[in-house]
Design a protein around this motif. Structure first.
Motif, mmCIF file in Angstrom:
data_model
loop_
_atom_site.group_PDB
_atom_site.id
_atom_site.type_symbol
_atom_site.label_atom_id
_atom_site.label_comp_id
_atom_site.label_asym_id
_atom_site.label_seq_id
_atom_site.Cartn_x
_atom_site.Cartn_y
_atom_site.Cartn_z
ATOM 1 N N ALA A 1 -37.495 60.787 19.453
ATOM 2 C CA ALA A 1 -37.904 62.176 19.916
ATOM 3 C C ALA A 1 -39.118 61.888 20.928
ATOM 4 O O ALA A 1 -40.043 62.488 21.157
ATOM 5 C CB ALA A 1 -38.412 63.059 19.056
ATOM 6 N N THR A 2 -39.032 60.806 21.719
ATOM 7 C CA THR A 2 -40.078 60.591 22.742
ATOM 8 C C THR A 2 -39.398 60.659 24.176
ATOM 9 O O THR A 2 -40.110 59.880 25.150
ATOM 10 C CB THR A 2 -40.580 59.084 22.363
ATOM 11 N N GLY A 3 -38.377 61.090 24.267
ATOM 12 C CA GLY A 3 -37.687 61.177 25.646
ATOM 13 C C GLY A 3 -37.627 60.094 26.394
ATOM 14 O O GLY A 3 -37.496 59.064 26.093
ATOM 15 N N ILE B 1 -41.511 59.603 13.632
ATOM 16 C CA ILE B 1 -40.961 59.871 14.887
ATOM 17 C C ILE B 1 -41.800 60.728 15.511
ATOM 18 O O ILE B 1 -42.807 61.839 14.987
ATOM 19 C CB ILE B 1 -39.576 60.383 14.635
ATOM 20 N N GLY B 2 -41.907 60.808 16.804
ATOM 21 C CA GLY B 2 -42.209 61.924 17.717
ATOM 22 C C GLY B 2 -43.772 61.329 18.414
ATOM 23 O O GLY B 2 -44.019 62.331 19.276
ATOM 24 N N PRO C 1 -42.399 58.677 7.519
ATOM 25 C CA PRO C 1 -43.113 59.845 7.184
ATOM 26 C C PRO C 1 -42.442 61.151 7.774
ATOM 27 O O PRO C 1 -42.324 62.012 6.958
ATOM 28 C CB PRO C 1 -44.341 59.667 8.131
ATOM 29 N N ASN C 2 -41.856 60.998 8.861
ATOM 30 C CA ASN C 2 -41.043 62.129 9.301
ATOM 31 C C ASN C 2 -39.776 61.766 8.513
ATOM 32 O O ASN C 2 -39.133 62.523 8.129
ATOM 33 C CB ASN C 2 -40.461 62.579 10.637
ATOM 34 N N MET C 3 -39.245 60.619 8.858
ATOM 35 C CA MET C 3 -37.984 59.971 8.079
ATOM 36 C C MET C 3 -38.328 58.377 8.458
ATOM 37 O O MET C 3 -38.767 58.098 9.423
ATOM 38 C CB MET C 3 -36.693 60.336 8.458
ATOM 39 N N PRO D 1 -32.370 58.651 12.339
ATOM 40 C CA PRO D 1 -32.034 58.660 13.947
ATOM 41 C C PRO D 1 -32.146 56.907 14.389
ATOM 42 O O PRO D 1 -31.561 56.626 15.644
ATOM 43 C CB PRO D 1 -32.958 59.355 14.765
#
Lengths: 393, 393
Positions: free
Chosen positions: A87-89, A122-123, A184-186, A228
Motif C-alpha cells: 500500500a505504498t504505491g 503495511i502502509g 501489525p496490520n498483518m 498481500p
C-alpha cells in the motif's frame, strides 16, 4: 503460548554453493536482526509463488518482473522485516527496485537476478537508506554458516526462528516465517527453499515448486487470512542429481509448514487434520482446509473437547459431496463417530489425547474413494483474540 | 455481552389467519419454553430453504418430502429446541415423521401439510413421547397472541427472543433464532416468515423466499460455520395483495438477520459491512462475506482498531478482481484508505466510531462498478472463544 516441535538448533547447514547472512539495520526497535540475504555463488534456477490477494506488496510486482526478465535465474535474495512495503504505491515499487539495483551492483550481476522480499506493517514507506546503507556489511557477513542469522532476520511475530535441513543424495535447506497473517496490520508467510538438487528433465523449477507447495505450504492455515506479501521461493542449483528431489523438498516443506502452524499466535496445540477416503487429493485438501479454518473446531481443541459434530459439520460444508451416514470421525486414537452414530464411550480417550498431547490429530474418512490429504493448523485460543484485538491500543 | 437493537416487545401481532404457541415439554432443563407451534387456519403456500451442509438433520429430509408431496401447502409447523434430531439415522427420520403424523391427526390435515423443525445438540435421540404428549396442550394454547411464546420456545443460545412485525398493505411477522452455529455441538439458524400477502403472479412462494433470503439471511454470519439444521420457512396466506410484498418481507428479514448477528455469542458490536462499487450484487456479497468472516477484521473491531489493512486484505482474497490502488475503505464516518494510501490523520475519528457506537460500519468501494451489498456480522471477542472452548467441560 506456542508449540515448538523441536529445539531451535544452534546451526543449520546450507547446500553447497549457497551463503546466507542476517544483521540489524535499524528497522526492528529492539536491535534484533531485520535484514537477511541469501546468496548463490552463481546464477541458479528459481521459482516463486505469490499471494492470491488483490492487494499485493511492492515486492510481488518486482519479483514477478525480475524472474520473467532473468529467465528464472537468481543470484541473490534480499529480505527485510518490520516493513511490508505494501500500500505504498509506485514509490514502493521504485524503492524495491532501487534496493535490488544497489545489491546487484555490489554482487556484479544483472539487476533482474536479484529478488527482494518485505514483511511487516503495511502502509509505511520503505526506509531504503537504512537498507542500502547496510548492503556492504550484509555481503561481508554472507557465509556458509549464516543460515540461523538469516532465519532470525526474517522473523516478525514468530517466537522462534524456522530453519530446517535435509541431506541425502541432495542437500536442501528451508526457511519460513509466519505465523498468522496477523501483525501489525498483518504479517506475511515467507518461505525459502534452497537445494543443490536439479529438477528432473521436463520439470522446470517453478513446476517443481508448485508441486511441492500444493502438498506443504498450501496445506497450512492459522486463521484463514492471507497477506498481500505471502511469497514462497525455491532456488535449485542443480549441482547434484536425484530422482526424488520433489519428494525430498516436499517433506522438508511439510516440516516447515507444520512449524508455522505450531507457532501460530496463541497456539497451544499443533493440529493435523487427516482426511481419508476422498475421491481425489484436491477434494481431500478442500475438506481438510475447511475443518482447519473452522472457529468451532479450533475453539473445541482449545477447550480439549473431542467435538465430532463440529468436525463432521465443517467437513459437510466444504462443497464436497459425501454420505454423512457412512463417514467416520476420529480424534487421536478414538473413533468418535461412525455408522451414522456418535460413540460417547470413546470420548474419554479422545479427551485424553487432546489434553495430554501437544500434537493432536483430527480425522475424517469420507467413504467415497481412496485419496487423502493432511492439513495443519493450530487451536484458537483467547490469546489469539487478545493479541489481535490489542495490537495498536 | 450482547447487542440488543431494540427492547424485547411484550407483544408481537400475527398476520390474520395465523396462530402461534409455545410451552415447556421438558427438553430444556430450566423449565423454559422448548416446544413451539405455528398454525394456519387453512393450508397456505409455503417455501423453505435448507442448510447446504452434507450432514443434515432429520427434519430437513422430512420437510423436503412433505413440501414436495403437499404441493407446497402447509397447515402447521412444529419446532422443538434442545435436541437437533441430527446424526440420529433412520430412527431420527421416523421420529420426526411420527411427530408430524400425531400433529396432523389432531389438526385434521394431511401429514404432508405439517412441517417439523428441530434445533439443539446433535447425536441424541428425539424424545418423541415428551413432544407428542404435549401436542394437545400446544394446540389449546395456539392463539393470535402466541407470537412471543413461540419466539421464546425456539431459543437456544439466544439471549433474547427474536420476533418482528411489519404492517402496511400486508402484514408480516418474522421469527429467528441464532446465533452462531455453536451450541452445544452446534446450534442452528432457524427463521420463520409469516405473511398474509400473496406472491406476485408468476412468482411462486419458494421463489419469493429465495429472493428474500439472498438479501437477508444469506448475508449474515457469526462465525462462518453452518449447521446441519439451518432452515428458513416462509408461509404466505395470500389473503391480501400487494405489489411490493417481496420488498416488505425482505426488509423484515434483514432486520431479523441483523438481530442474529447482534446477538452473536460474545458480541459487543453489530457490524455492517458496506460493499460498494462492485460489478454486480453477487460479487459485492462475496466480498462482504469474506470481510465479515475474517477473524482479523472481527478481532480488530473487538479491539476498537480501525484496521484498514485487514479490511482491504480480506476484500482482496474474496476471489473478486479489483484494483487495490483505486479502492476506498471507511470505518464509520472516516475515510481510512483511498488513492492507494492510508490516511492516518482520519484514524482517531474511526477509532471513536468503534469505541462509542454499538452499531458500527466498515465499508469498501471496489471502484469497478455500481453494484452494492450490505452484510452483517459481529465482533469476535475472547468471550466467543471462552463459550465455545468450555461448553462441555
Amino acid at each position: 503460548m506456542t508449540v515448538q516441535l523441536e529445539p531451535t538448533p544452534d546451526h543449520v547447514p546450507l547446500p553447497a554453493g549457497f551463503r546466507a547472512a542476517g544483521l540489524h539495520c535499524g528497522l526492528k526497535k529492539n536491535g534484533a536482526l531485520d535484514l537477511g540475504l541469501l546468496l548463490a555463488d552463481e546464477p541458479v534456477g528459481a521459482g516463486a509463488i505469490y499471494t492470491q490477494n488483490q492487494l499485493v506488496g511492492a515486492h510481488v510486482t518486482v519479483c514477478r518482473d525480475h524472474l520473467a526478465r532473468s529467465g528464472g535465474l537468481v543470484r541473490a535474495v534480499l529480505v527485510n522485516a518490520r516493513n511490508a512495503n505494501c500500500a505504498t504505491g509506485e514509490q514502493g515499487i521504485a524503492d524495491a527496485r532501487h534496493c535490488c539495483a544497489q545489491l546487484a551492483a555490489r554482487v556484479r550481476c544483472p539487476v533482474e537476478q536479484v529478488l527482494m522480499l518485505s514483511t511487516g506493517p503495511i502502509g509505511a514507506p520503505l526506509p531504503t537508506e537504512r537498507i542500502v546503507g547496510h548492503l556492504d556489511a550484509l555481503l561481508e557477513h554472507a557465509s556458509i554458516d549464516g543460515a540461523m542469522d538469516f532465519a532470525r532476520a526474517i522473523m516478525t511475530t514468530d517466537t522462534y526462528p524456522k530453519a530446517l535441513h535435509a541431506s541425502g543424495m541432495t542437500r536442501t535447506t528451508g526457511f519460513a516465517k509466519g505465523s498468522g497473517m496477523i501483525h501489525p496490520n498483518m504479517a506475511t508467510m515467507l518461505g525459502f527453499l534452497l537445494t543443490d538438487g536439479a529438477a528432473t528433465p521436463g520439470q522446470s523449477v517453478p513446476q517443481l515448486l508448485r508441486a511441492v507447495a500444493d502438498r506443504s505450504f498450501h496445506r497450512v492455515t492459522v486463521d484463514g487470512d492471507t497477506s498481500p506479501n505471502d511469497t514462497l521461493v525455491l532456488l535449485a542449483s542443480g549441482r547434484t542429481r536425484s530422482a526424488d528431489l520433489e519428494a525430498t523438498v516436499t517433506r522438508l516443506a511439510q516440516r516447515l509448514a507444520r512449524t508455522i502452524a505450531a507457532d501460530g499466535e496463541g497456539a497451544t496445540r499443533l493440529v493435523t487434520i487427516e482426511v481419508r477416503g476422498a475421491r481425489d487429493e484436491h477434494e481431500a485438501t478442500l475438506v481438510g482446509r475447511t475443518i482447519a479454518t473452522s472457529p468451532l473446531v479450533k475453539t473445541a481443541v482449545a477447550g480439549r473437547d473431542p467435538n465430532w459434530g463440529r468436525i463432521l459439520s465443517a467437513a459437510g460444508r466444504a462443497g464436497v459431496a459425501f454420505p454423512a451416514e457412512r463417514a467416520r470421525v476420529w480424534v487421536g486414537p478414538a473413533d468418535v463417530y461412525s455408522g451414522g452414530k456418535p460413540h460417547p464411550q470413546n470420548e474419554p480417550a479422545a479427551h485424553r489425547h487432546l489434553t495430554d498431547d501437544t500434537l493432536v490429530t483430527l480425522g475424517v474418512d469420507l467413504a467415497v474413494g481412496t485419496a487423502s490429504a493432511d492439513v495443519w493448523t493450530c487451536d484458537f485460543t483467547k490469546d489469539y483474540v487478545q493479541i489481535n484485538a490489542d495490537y495498536r491500543s
